[in-house]
Write an enzyme that holds these catalytic residues in place. Structure first.
Site, PDB file in Angstrom:
ATOM      1  N   HIS A 131      45.108  33.883  33.489  1.00 38.93           N
ATOM      2  CA  HIS A 131      45.937  35.112  34.339  1.00 38.93           C
ATOM      3  C   HIS A 131      45.833  34.489  35.895  1.00 38.93           C
ATOM      4  CE1 HIS A 131      46.002  37.778  30.849  1.00 38.93           C
ATOM      5  NE2 HIS A 131      47.095  38.127  31.385  1.00 38.93           N
ATOM      6  N   LYS A 135      44.118  39.084  39.270  1.00 39.71           N
ATOM      7  CA  LYS A 135      43.757  40.089  38.308  1.00 39.71           C
ATOM      8  C   LYS A 135      42.265  40.723  38.379  1.00 39.71           C
ATOM      9  CE  LYS A 135      44.010  40.820  33.440  1.00 39.71           C
ATOM     10  NZ  LYS A 135      44.593  42.036  33.470  1.00 39.71           N
TER      11      LYS A 135
HETATM   12  N1  LIG Z   1      50.238  46.395  29.430  1.00 32.72           N
HETATM   13  C1  LIG Z   1      50.964  45.434  29.953  1.00 32.72           C
HETATM   14  O1  LIG Z   1      51.916  44.891  29.518  1.00 32.72           O
HETATM   15  C2  LIG Z   1      50.748  44.786  31.395  1.00 32.72           C
HETATM   16  C3  LIG Z   1      49.417  45.417  31.961  1.00 32.72           C
HETATM   17  N2  LIG Z   1      49.214  44.905  33.161  1.00 32.72           N
HETATM   18  C4  LIG Z   1      48.110  46.084  33.766  1.00 32.72           C
HETATM   19  O2  LIG Z   1      48.773  46.859  34.781  1.00 32.72           O
HETATM   20  C5  LIG Z   1      47.855  47.084  35.777  1.00 32.72           C
HETATM   21  C6  LIG Z   1      48.538  46.810  37.366  1.00 32.72           C
HETATM   22  O3  LIG Z   1      48.747  45.419  37.449  1.00 32.72           O
HETATM   23  P1  LIG Z   1      49.533  44.899  38.716  1.00 32.72           P
HETATM   24  O4  LIG Z   1      50.689  45.746  38.981  1.00 32.72           O
HETATM   25  O5  LIG Z   1      49.739  43.429  38.495  1.00 32.72           O
HETATM   26  O6  LIG Z   1      48.364  45.066  39.616  1.00 32.72           O
HETATM   27  P2  LIG Z   1      48.305  45.409  41.365  1.00 32.72           P
HETATM   28  O7  LIG Z   1      46.986  45.207  41.770  1.00 32.72           O
HETATM   29  O8  LIG Z   1      49.531  44.746  42.073  1.00 32.72           O
HETATM   30  O9  LIG Z   1      48.630  46.863  41.397  1.00 32.72           O
HETATM   31  C7  LIG Z   1      47.889  47.744  41.030  1.00 32.72           C
HETATM   32  C8  LIG Z   1      48.003  49.339  41.706  1.00 32.72           C
HETATM   33  O10 LIG Z   1      47.164  50.075  41.387  1.00 32.72           O
HETATM   34  C9  LIG Z   1      46.454  50.693  42.609  1.00 32.72           C
HETATM   35  N3  LIG Z   1      45.056  50.677  42.599  1.00 32.72           N
HETATM   36  C10 LIG Z   1      44.284  49.651  42.813  1.00 32.72           C
HETATM   37  N4  LIG Z   1      42.849  50.279  42.651  1.00 32.72           N
HETATM   38  C11 LIG Z   1      42.931  51.695  42.456  1.00 32.72           C
HETATM   39  C12 LIG Z   1      42.167  52.518  42.382  1.00 32.72           C
HETATM   40  N5  LIG Z   1      40.683  52.186  42.481  1.00 32.72           N
HETATM   41  N6  LIG Z   1      42.656  53.851  42.042  1.00 32.72           N
HETATM   42  C13 LIG Z   1      43.692  54.058  42.052  1.00 32.72           C
HETATM   43  N7  LIG Z   1      44.852  53.119  42.188  1.00 32.72           N
HETATM   44  C14 LIG Z   1      44.425  51.763  42.406  1.00 32.72           C
HETATM   45  C15 LIG Z   1      47.128  49.956  43.782  1.00 32.72           C
HETATM   46  O11 LIG Z   1      47.226  50.506  44.694  1.00 32.72           O
HETATM   47  P3  LIG Z   1      46.638  49.677  46.186  1.00 32.72           P
HETATM   48  O12 LIG Z   1      47.896  48.738  46.407  1.00 32.72           O
HETATM   49  O13 LIG Z   1      46.662  50.751  47.204  1.00 32.72           O
HETATM   50  O14 LIG Z   1      45.732  49.075  46.086  1.00 32.72           O
HETATM   51  C16 LIG Z   1      48.358  49.328  42.918  1.00 32.72           C
HETATM   52  O15 LIG Z   1      49.313  50.320  43.301  1.00 32.72           O
HETATM   53  C17 LIG Z   1      46.620  46.126  35.595  1.00 32.72           C
HETATM   54  O16 LIG Z   1      45.583  47.022  34.820  1.00 32.72           O
HETATM   55  C18 LIG Z   1      47.280  45.208  34.715  1.00 32.72           C
HETATM   56  O17 LIG Z   1      46.278  44.470  33.797  1.00 32.72           O
HETATM   57  C19 LIG Z   1      50.006  44.022  33.888  1.00 32.72           C
HETATM   58  C20 LIG Z   1      50.972  43.333  33.619  1.00 32.72           C
HETATM   59  C21 LIG Z   1      51.576  43.790  32.246  1.00 32.72           C
HETATM   60  O1  LIG Z   2      47.151  41.908  34.948  1.00 33.60           O
HETATM   61  C1  LIG Z   2      48.186  41.188  34.457  1.00 33.60           C
HETATM   62  O2  LIG Z   2      48.782  40.623  34.986  1.00 33.60           O
HETATM   63  C2  LIG Z   2      48.151  41.284  32.953  1.00 33.60           C
HETATM   64  N1  LIG Z   2      47.519  42.239  32.295  1.00 33.60           N
HETATM   65  C3  LIG Z   2      47.659  42.508  31.086  1.00 33.60           C
HETATM   66  C4  LIG Z   2      46.400  42.522  30.059  1.00 33.60           C
HETATM   67  O3  LIG Z   2      45.273  42.639  30.818  1.00 33.60           O
HETATM   68  O4  LIG Z   2      46.397  41.797  29.180  1.00 33.60           O
HETATM   69  C5  LIG Z   2      48.814  41.861  30.198  1.00 33.60           C
HETATM   70  C6  LIG Z   2      49.419  40.717  30.759  1.00 33.60           C
HETATM   71  O5  LIG Z   2      48.746  39.506  30.282  1.00 33.60           O
HETATM   72  C7  LIG Z   2      49.496  40.500  32.247  1.00 33.60           C
END
Ligand SMILES: NC(=O)C1=CN([C@@H]2O[C@H](COP(=O)(O)OP(=O)(O)OC[C@H]3O[C@@H](n4cnc5c(N)ncnc54)[C@H](OP(=O)(O)O)[C@@H]3O)[C@@H](O)[C@H]2O)C=CC1
Ligand SMILES: O=C(O)C1=N[C@H](C(=O)O)C[C@H](O)C1
Length: 238
Positions: A131, A135
């Protein structure tokens, strides 16, 4: 559908854009700083879509219970209690949790369920996930999901990385996390036997696949009764 988007990072921004392109209304974008404003929201909320951080569950779960909104949760790095709290919503809400909303991973999981029992004798299993360098959690939620699928009864010891005098390999699944650059997500399961090996890899070339799956999951939930659903339900019922 009226949607509340939780988290406005890389995923949240793409969820909002894509949901609007699908003709849905994003009535609010929420995080921990403005979640109290949800109570003043005039619009009925049909679905909450969360890609943020596990800390948001502390207010999100009470909110969906109170409002009756469906929940599509994709946040990874959850602990067992948080996973259970989401699962427990099945009695009062429509809910889906998946660590990976791509259809390729949903199919990958089904393939692993089928082949792992056949390979139990004679093949060692290793999982590698790659990743981007932003992440926060490791190993990825998807790697955990794939391992859970192959190891439902915990027959294999789950070994995270190896370092030092680790001794001969036991009945174990090795799990390895690589971080760097802008990699959207790559998962490989390797089956290593005597004089033969094979591996299956899923590669995400952009986050759009996760977002498309999450929006499809939200649309699917709108047609369901209260309950907890999985990506497998979407594969076979939609
Ligand atoms: N299930 C799936 O298919 C996928 C899952 N994911 C998951 O989605 C999540 C977000 O990914 P991504 O958008 O890339 O991450 P980003 O870091 O780009 O965004 C994270 C968001 O969460 C907020 N955040 C961060 N820390 C905290 C905290 N302590 N308390 C509350 N809010 C918080 C951030 O706010 P701020 O900007 O203010 O820090 C931001 O809005 C991750 O857990 C990732 O693994 C990602 C891709 C696909
Ligand atoms: O954080 C990401 O970017 C992603 N998170 C998910 C995971 O933890 O498996 C899904 C995807 O691979 C992207």
């Amino acid at each position: 559908m009226n949607i509340v988007v939780v988290g406005f990072g890389k995923m949240g921004q793409l969820v909002k854009k894509t949901a609007e392109e699908h003709g849905h209304q994003v009535v609010m974008v929420v995080d921990i700083t403005n979640c109290q404003d949800l109570d003043a929201l005039q619009e009925k909320v049909d679905c909450v879509i969360d890609f943020s951080h596990p800390d948001n569950l502390s207010w999100m779960i009470p909110y969906v219970k109170k409002s009756g909104a469906a929940l599509v949760c994709g946040t990874t790095g959850l602990n067992d209690l948080q996973r259970k709290q989401i699962e427990d919503l099945k009695d009062s809400n429509r809910v889906i949790y998946s660590a990976n909303y791509s259809f390729g991973i949903a199919v990958f999981k089904e393939v692993l369920s089928l082949i792992t029992p056949m390979l139990e004798d004679g093949f060692d299993i290793e999982v590698i996930e790659k990743h981007h360098n932003q992440k926060q959690d490791a190993p990825s939620g998807t790697a955990k999901l794939l391992v859970e699928t192959m190891n439902p009864d915990h027959e294999y010891k789950e070994v995270h990385g190896r370092n030092g005098m680790v001794g001969k390999r036991q009945k174990e699944i090795g799990i390895h996390a690589v971080r760097g650059g802008t990699v959207a997500g790559e998962h490989t399961v390797m089956f290593l036997g005597d004089d033969e090996s094979f591996e299956i890899t899923h590669t995400a070339t952009s986050r759009q696949i996760f977002v498309n799956g999450a929006i499809r999951a939200a649309e699917f939930l709108m047609k369901q009764e209260n309950g907890s659903y999985t990506m497998k339900d979407l594969l076979f019922k939609n």
